[in-house]
Design a protein around this motif. Structure first.
Motif, short mmCIF file in Angstrom:
data_model
loop_
_atom_site.label_atom_id
_atom_site.label_comp_id
_atom_site.label_asym_id
_atom_site.label_seq_id
_atom_site.Cartn_x
_atom_site.Cartn_y
_atom_site.Cartn_z
N SER A 72 0.82 -1.22 0.00
CA SER A 72 0.00 0.00 0.00
C SER A 72 0.85 1.27 0.00
O SER A 72 0.34 2.35 -0.28
N THR A 73 2.14 1.16 0.30
CA THR A 73 3.01 2.34 0.32
C THR A 73 3.57 2.68 -1.06
O THR A 73 4.25 3.69 -1.21
N MET A 74 3.27 1.84 -2.07
CA MET A 74 3.78 2.10 -3.41
C MET A 74 3.04 3.26 -4.06
O MET A 74 1.82 3.37 -3.94
N PRO A 75 3.75 4.14 -4.78
CA PRO A 75 3.07 5.21 -5.51
C PRO A 75 2.33 4.66 -6.73
O PRO A 75 2.77 3.68 -7.34
N GLY A 76 1.22 5.29 -7.08
CA GLY A 76 0.46 4.88 -8.25
C GLY A 76 -0.55 3.78 -8.00
O GLY A 76 -1.23 3.35 -8.94
N VAL A 77 -0.67 3.32 -6.75
CA VAL A 77 -1.63 2.26 -6.43
C VAL A 77 -3.01 2.87 -6.21
O VAL A 77 -3.18 3.75 -5.36
N LYS A 111 9.35 -4.48 -2.93
CA LYS A 111 8.50 -4.36 -1.74
C LYS A 111 8.28 -5.72 -1.09
O LYS A 111 8.30 -5.86 0.15
N ILE A 112 8.06 -6.75 -1.92
CA ILE A 112 7.83 -8.10 -1.38
C ILE A 112 9.09 -8.62 -0.70
O ILE A 112 9.03 -9.22 0.38
N ASN A 113 10.26 -8.36 -1.31
CA ASN A 113 11.51 -8.78 -0.68
C ASN A 113 11.70 -8.10 0.67
O ASN A 113 12.22 -8.70 1.62
N GLY A 114 11.25 -6.84 0.76
CA GLY A 114 11.34 -6.13 2.03
C GLY A 114 10.40 -6.68 3.09
O GLY A 114 10.66 -6.55 4.29
N ALA A 115 9.30 -7.31 2.63
CA ALA A 115 8.33 -7.86 3.58
C ALA A 115 8.59 -9.32 3.93
O ALA A 115 7.90 -9.88 4.79
N MET A 116 9.57 -9.96 3.28
CA MET A 116 9.82 -11.38 3.51
C MET A 116 10.18 -11.67 4.96
O MET A 116 9.87 -12.75 5.49
N GLY A 117 10.82 -10.72 5.64
CA GLY A 117 11.18 -10.94 7.03
C GLY A 117 9.98 -11.04 7.96
O GLY A 117 10.08 -11.60 9.05
N ASN A 118 8.84 -10.48 7.52
CA ASN A 118 7.63 -10.53 8.33
C ASN A 118 6.72 -11.70 7.98
O ASN A 118 5.66 -11.86 8.59
N LEU A 119 7.12 -12.49 6.98
CA LEU A 119 6.30 -13.63 6.55
C LEU A 119 6.78 -14.90 7.23
O LEU A 119 7.97 -15.03 7.55
N PRO A 120 5.89 -15.87 7.43
CA PRO A 120 6.30 -17.13 8.08
C PRO A 120 7.24 -17.94 7.21
O PRO A 120 7.24 -17.81 5.98
N GLU A 121 8.03 -18.80 7.83
CA GLU A 121 9.01 -19.60 7.10
C GLU A 121 8.35 -20.70 6.26
O GLU A 121 8.96 -21.22 5.34
#
Length: 402
Positions: A72-77, A111-121
Motif C-alpha cells: 500500500s506504500t507504493m506510488p500509483g496504487v 516491496k515483497i523482498n522487504g516484507a519477507m522478514g515478516n512472513l512465516p518460514e
C-alpha cells in the motif's frame, strides 16, 4: 493563401500528394495486423502466495495483511483487494491507467523482498507476480487424441509440439493441459522402520533436504559473471528408492528397503473432455501487437506436420480458432461501412441534386480512410472490433462535415 486556392493553382502538386496518399494508404492497409479485440493492458498485478496446510484466517493474519501493508506504500496504487483461502493468498494491486506494468513489477518485487522478514518460514518460495492482460485467452486451441496413455501423450505434447509452436513469431506462450498431475506415493512399512530405528519424520526431512535446487554463488569467466546452482532434485522414482535413509550393520539402508514408492495421478479438480473422450488440449497465446491470423496460419502448418509424421497415432481437432471470428467481425463491419457510405452518397445526390458535389464527397471518403490507415500503421494499431467500429462512425462524420 488558402488551401483551396493553393490546390487550384498547383494541380500537379496536389495530384502527386493524392497518389502518394493512395500508395502509402494501400501499403498500410495490407500490413496492418488483425485481431478480435484491441491490445489493452489492464493495470493490475496479482500477488500469489502459497502456505500449505494453513487455514484462511491464519493466511490473512500471517501472509495477506503484512503484504498488503507493504504494498500500500507504493506510488500509483489505486486500490488493493485480497482473498485469503485455504493454503493460498491472492492480492490484486490495481494501478493508474498510465502505469508501465513491467516497471511496476520490479518495484513490487522489491516491496515483497522487504516484507519477507515478516512472513512465516512455511510459505512456498517467494510470492509470485502475474500481470492481468486483456488478451489472456488463447487465440488457437487444438485437442490431441491418441490411444497412447494420457501422461505419455502429455509429455509428448509438452516436449515436442509445444516447443515448435513457441518458435512461431508473435507467440507469447503455449500451454498443455488435460492430464491430471502425477504425485509420488510413498507407503512406509512401520514395522520395518521401527526395527531399524528410523522414524517417519526422519524420512520426511531427508526427502525434503535431498530434493532442492539452491544458488551456489557465481564465478567470473572471460569478464562475464556466471551464476551457479546446485541441482539436487529427484528426476525419477528409482532415484527416490535409492535414497539412503540410514546405516546399520556396515550397510546402507535405502528407502526401497522400508517403503514402496510409486507414481499415481492426483485427483483431478477439472476434466478436459471432447465428444465424451478425455483429451489433451494445446493452447496458443499471442503477444501484444502481433497478427492473430498469421500466427494461426503458422500454427495450423505445425499441427498438419505432426499429423503427417504420426499417421494413425495422433489426431488433432480444432477447439478454438479466432480467425473465423475475426473474419466474421471484420466482414460485418466492412459491409456495414460500405452500405452506409453508398446510402450516404445516394441521399446526398437525391437532396443536393448536384452530381459534381456528390462525387467530391464520395471521393473524400476512401481518401480519408487511406489516411486513417497510414495513421493506424504508424501507431501500431490493428484491425479489430473497436477500430473498425470507429472507422464506420468516421464515414458518417466525413459526410456530415462535407
Amino acid at each position: 493563401m488558402k488551401l483551396a486556392d493553393f490546390s487550384i493553382k498547383h494541380p500537379a502538386i496536389i495530384t502527386i500528394i493524392l497518389l502518394a496518399l493512395v500508395f502509402f494508404g494501400v501499403l498500410s492497409f495490407r500490413s496492418i495486423s488483425q485481431s478480435l479485440f484491441p491490445d489493452i493492458g489492464l493495470p493490475s498485478i496479482i500477488v500469489f502466495t502459497a502456505y500449505p496446510g494453513v487455514s484462511p484466517k491464519d493466511i490473512e493474519r500471517e501472509v495477506t495483511d503484512p503484504l498488503e501493508k507493504e504494498l500500500s506504500t507504493m506510488p500509483g496504487v489505486q486500490r488493493i483487494t485480497s482473498s485469503s483461502r485455504n493454503s493460498v493468498s491472492f492480492i490484486t494491486v490495481e494501478m493508474d491507467w498510465d502505469t508501465n506494468l513491467d516497471m511496476k513489477i520490479g518495484e513490487l518485487r522489491e516491496k515483497i523482498n522487504g516484507a519477507m522478514g515478516n512472513l512465516p518460514e512455511g510459505i512456498q518460495g517467494v510470492p509470485m507476480l502475474f500481470k492481468m492482460e486483456a488478451n489472456a485467452m488463447p487465440i488457437y486451441s487444438v485437442s490431441v487424441l491418441s490411444d497412447i496413455e494420457r501422461q505419455t501423450l502429455t509429455r509428448f505434447a509438452e516436449d515436442e509440439i509445444a516447443p515448435v509452436l513457441s518458435r512461431i513469431g508473435g507467440v507469447a506462450e503455449v500451454n498443455v493441459h488435460g492430464a491430471p498431475p502425477q504425485i509420488v506415493d510413498i507407503k512406509v512399512h512401520l514395522n520395518q522402520i521401527e526395527s531399524k530405528g528410523i522414524s517417519v519424520l526422519d524420512i520426511f526431512q531427508l526427502l525434503k533436504s535431498n530434493n532442492v535446487s539452491l544458488p551456489a554463488g557465481s564465478v567470473v569467466f572471460q569478464n562475464q559473471s556466471l551464476n551457479i546452482r546446485t541441482a539436487a532434485e529427484f528426476s525419477s522414482i528409482s532415484e527416490i528408492e535409492q535414497m539412503v535413509i540410514g546405516y546399520r550393520d556396515t550397510s546402507f539402508i535405502r528407502l526401497k528397503d522400508v517403503a514402496e514408492v510409486s507414481l499415481r495421478e492426483k485427483r483431478a479438480e477439472t476434466e478436459t473432455i471432447s465428444n465424451g473422450e478425455d483429451v489433451i488440449i494445446v493452447d496458443v497465446y499471442k503477444q501484444p501487437k502481433s497478427d492473430t491470423n498469421t500466427i494461426i496460419i503458422e500454427a495450423k502448418k505445425v499441427i498438419d506436420t505432426f499429423s503427417r509424421d504420426y499417421p494413425g497415432i495422433l489426431s488433432f481437432k480444432i477447439v478454438a480458432d479466432q480467425t473465423a471470428d475475426i473474419k466474421l467481425a471484420i466482414n460485418s463491419v466492412k459491409n456495414a461501412a460500405i452500405t452506409g457510405g453508398i446510402l450516404a452518397v445516394a441521399v446526398l445526390l437525391l437532396f443536393l441534386l448536384s452530381f459534381r458535389t456528390t462525387i467530391i464527397i464520395a471521393i473524400s471518403i476512401p481518401l480519408s480512410l487511406l489516411l486513417a490507415f497510414i495513421g493506424m500503421r504508424l501507431k501500431g494499431q490493428s484491425f479489430n472490433l473497436m477500430t473498425l467500429g470507429g472507422l464506420t462512425v468516421a464515414i458518417g462524420m466525413i459526410v456530415d462535415n462535407s
